[in-house]
Design an enzyme around this catalytic site. Structure first.
Site, PDB file in Angstrom:
ATOM      1  N   GLY A  67      50.701 -33.697  -9.075  1.00 16.63           N
ATOM      2  CA  GLY A  67      52.107 -33.349  -9.153  1.00 16.63           C
ATOM      3  C   GLY A  67      52.315 -31.878  -9.458  1.00 16.63           C
ATOM      4  O   GLY A  67      51.367 -31.114  -9.662  1.00 16.63           O
ATOM      5  N   GLY A 126      48.647 -37.571  -8.800  1.00 18.06           N
ATOM      6  CA  GLY A 126      49.644 -38.065  -7.858  1.00 18.06           C
ATOM      7  C   GLY A 126      49.099 -38.307  -6.472  1.00 18.06           C
ATOM      8  O   GLY A 126      49.624 -39.138  -5.717  1.00 18.06           O
ATOM      9  N   GLU A 149      44.244 -36.743 -15.997  1.00 18.38           N
ATOM     10  CA  GLU A 149      45.368 -36.523 -16.910  1.00 18.38           C
ATOM     11  C   GLU A 149      44.967 -36.258 -18.360  1.00 18.38           C
ATOM     12  O   GLU A 149      45.600 -35.445 -19.042  1.00 18.38           O
ATOM     13  CB  GLU A 149      46.329 -37.722 -16.847  1.00 18.38           C
ATOM     14  CG  GLU A 149      47.134 -37.816 -15.559  1.00 18.38           C
ATOM     15  CD  GLU A 149      46.362 -38.376 -14.386  1.00 18.38           C
ATOM     16  OE1 GLU A 149      46.894 -38.375 -13.264  1.00 18.38           O
ATOM     17  OE2 GLU A 149      45.205 -38.804 -14.587  1.00 18.38           O
ATOM     18  N   ASP A 157      48.732 -42.051 -14.692  1.00 18.74           N
ATOM     19  CA  ASP A 157      49.977 -42.697 -14.280  1.00 18.74           C
ATOM     20  C   ASP A 157      49.890 -43.026 -12.793  1.00 18.74           C
ATOM     21  O   ASP A 157      48.807 -43.307 -12.291  1.00 18.74           O
ATOM     22  CB  ASP A 157      51.179 -41.818 -14.633  1.00 18.74           C
ATOM     23  CG  ASP A 157      51.233 -40.513 -13.843  1.00 18.74           C
ATOM     24  OD1 ASP A 157      50.170 -40.036 -13.373  1.00 18.74           O
ATOM     25  OD2 ASP A 157      52.339 -39.954 -13.687  1.00 18.74           O
TER      26      ASP A 157
END
Length: 355
Positions: A67, A126, A149, A157
């Site tokens: 992201g 992402g 992450e 996520d």
């Protein structure tokens, strides 16, 4: 000079292609890219003339590096230093992006036609969310897949905890806590990908999809993957990562006494103790469905924005690049159950993710 679109959409011989088109940033996702992908996939799902969708990344470096970290850092820095709460976190730009991104991840998992994700080169964060939930996942000899992450004080996520929690022998927990890069062979061994196609054959493979079908193209170009180096270590990983806490996992890795296990212990020990503890809880408390997992990940993501470790981790790794973060906890054993529980508590009315 007019900038090219960040996502290129094309249709040829009934095959629709989504090309992530930000090669300078390894096709990192932003809000506009998620919007275009969502709109395109909805239209193609309803169009009988479209027989398959192929996802690729522009440039030579990879499919997608994750992201938009700059926006996330701005929001995390502001929230973690402003005595903010859940409502403030839910109102920031990153929260809006996550809401749409996670919905896209869920829609990709339910896409009714062949959705062929070409997971070549770097596929992280992402990028995993828009590819590893696909019904047809292609890796190559250049694939470098990771959920990185915890290295920035965040928690996996985009449905990553759904994927990793289901990997046998604690190999998924290993991948989540170390944030290490997986090869294409590793990804297949862990159930994160389906087929191995050499990078040199990708152009011919994609052409064959249009000329024949996805099934025929796979039959012609997919090969047996090399042996997975990570899977070969499953015995000590299964035992070491069965421990109840991150601190105990580190101790068990050190007790193995091999160079690889010692390196793993050092890698985990350097990361945010709180983010690691929340990640371990996320991976151990497996949710029944992807949608339920995404609901929980959204709660955890918002609470991560309020945790100073996230802004500090991005600063150290991406902004200042000194690689020397100052985490909230100096000791992995100092993280309390109450601190971890707070990440998973229901959000106030009206703030929960809806899918």
């Amino acid at each position: 000079m007019v900038d090219e679109p960040s996502v290129l959409c094309a249709v040829d011989a009934g095959v629709a292609t989504l090309t992530l088109n930000r090669p300078k940033s390894i096709n990192a996702l932003d809000q506009s890219m998620v919007d275009v992908m969502d709109e395109s996939l909805r239209a193609w799902a309803a169009d009988d003339a479209i027989t398959a969708v192929v996802l690729v990344g522009a440039g030579e470096r990879g499919l997608c590096a994750g992201g938009d970290i700059v926006t996330i850092h701005r929001d995390a820095s502001a929230l973690s230093s402003a005595n903010a709460g859940d409502a403030d976190a839910a109102a920031c730009a990153s929260a809006a992006f996550w809401r749409d991104e996670y919905r896209l991840n869920a829609d990709i998992a339910k896409f009714p036609k062949p959705y062929v994700a070409i997971m070549d080169g770097i596929v992280m964060g992402g990028g995993v969310g828009i590819s590893a939930h696909a019904n047809t996942r292609i890796v190559t000899d250049r694939t470098r897949l990771a959920m990185p992450e915890v290295g920035i004080g965040f928690v996996p996520d985009v449905g990553g905890t759904h994927l990793l929690a289901r990997v046998p022998d604690n190999l998924g927990i290993y991948a989540g806590l170390t944030a290490g890069q997986l090869s294409g062979a590793d990804a297949i061994a862990l159930g994160l990908a389906d087929h191995f196609v050499p990078a040199a054959d990708l152009d011919a493979f994609r052409q064959a999809i249009g000329e024949t079908s996805v099934t025929d193209a796979i039959a012609k170009y997919a090969q047996e993957p090399p042996a997975s180096k990570l899977a070969a270590q499953r015995d000590w990983i299964r035992d070491a990562f069965a421990a109840d806490t991150v601190a105990e996992i580190i101790d068990r890795c050190r007790a193995v006494g091999t160079e690889e296990a010692d390196k793993t212990a050092a890698t985990i020990a350097a990361k945010s103790p709180l983010a690691l503890a929340v990640t371990l809880r996320s991976l151990r408390d497996e949710m029944p469905t992807l949608e339920e997992t995404l609901h929980r990940e959204y709660r955890v993501s918002l609470r991560s924005m309020l945790n100073p470790d996230m802004a500090e981790g991005i600063r150290a790794q991406v902004i200042d690049k000194d690689r020397n973060p100052s985490w909230r906890h100096a000791d992995h054993a100092a993280v309390t159950a109450a601190e971890v529980d707070a990440f998973f508590a229901p959000l106030p009315a009206g703030l929960e993710l809806t899918i």
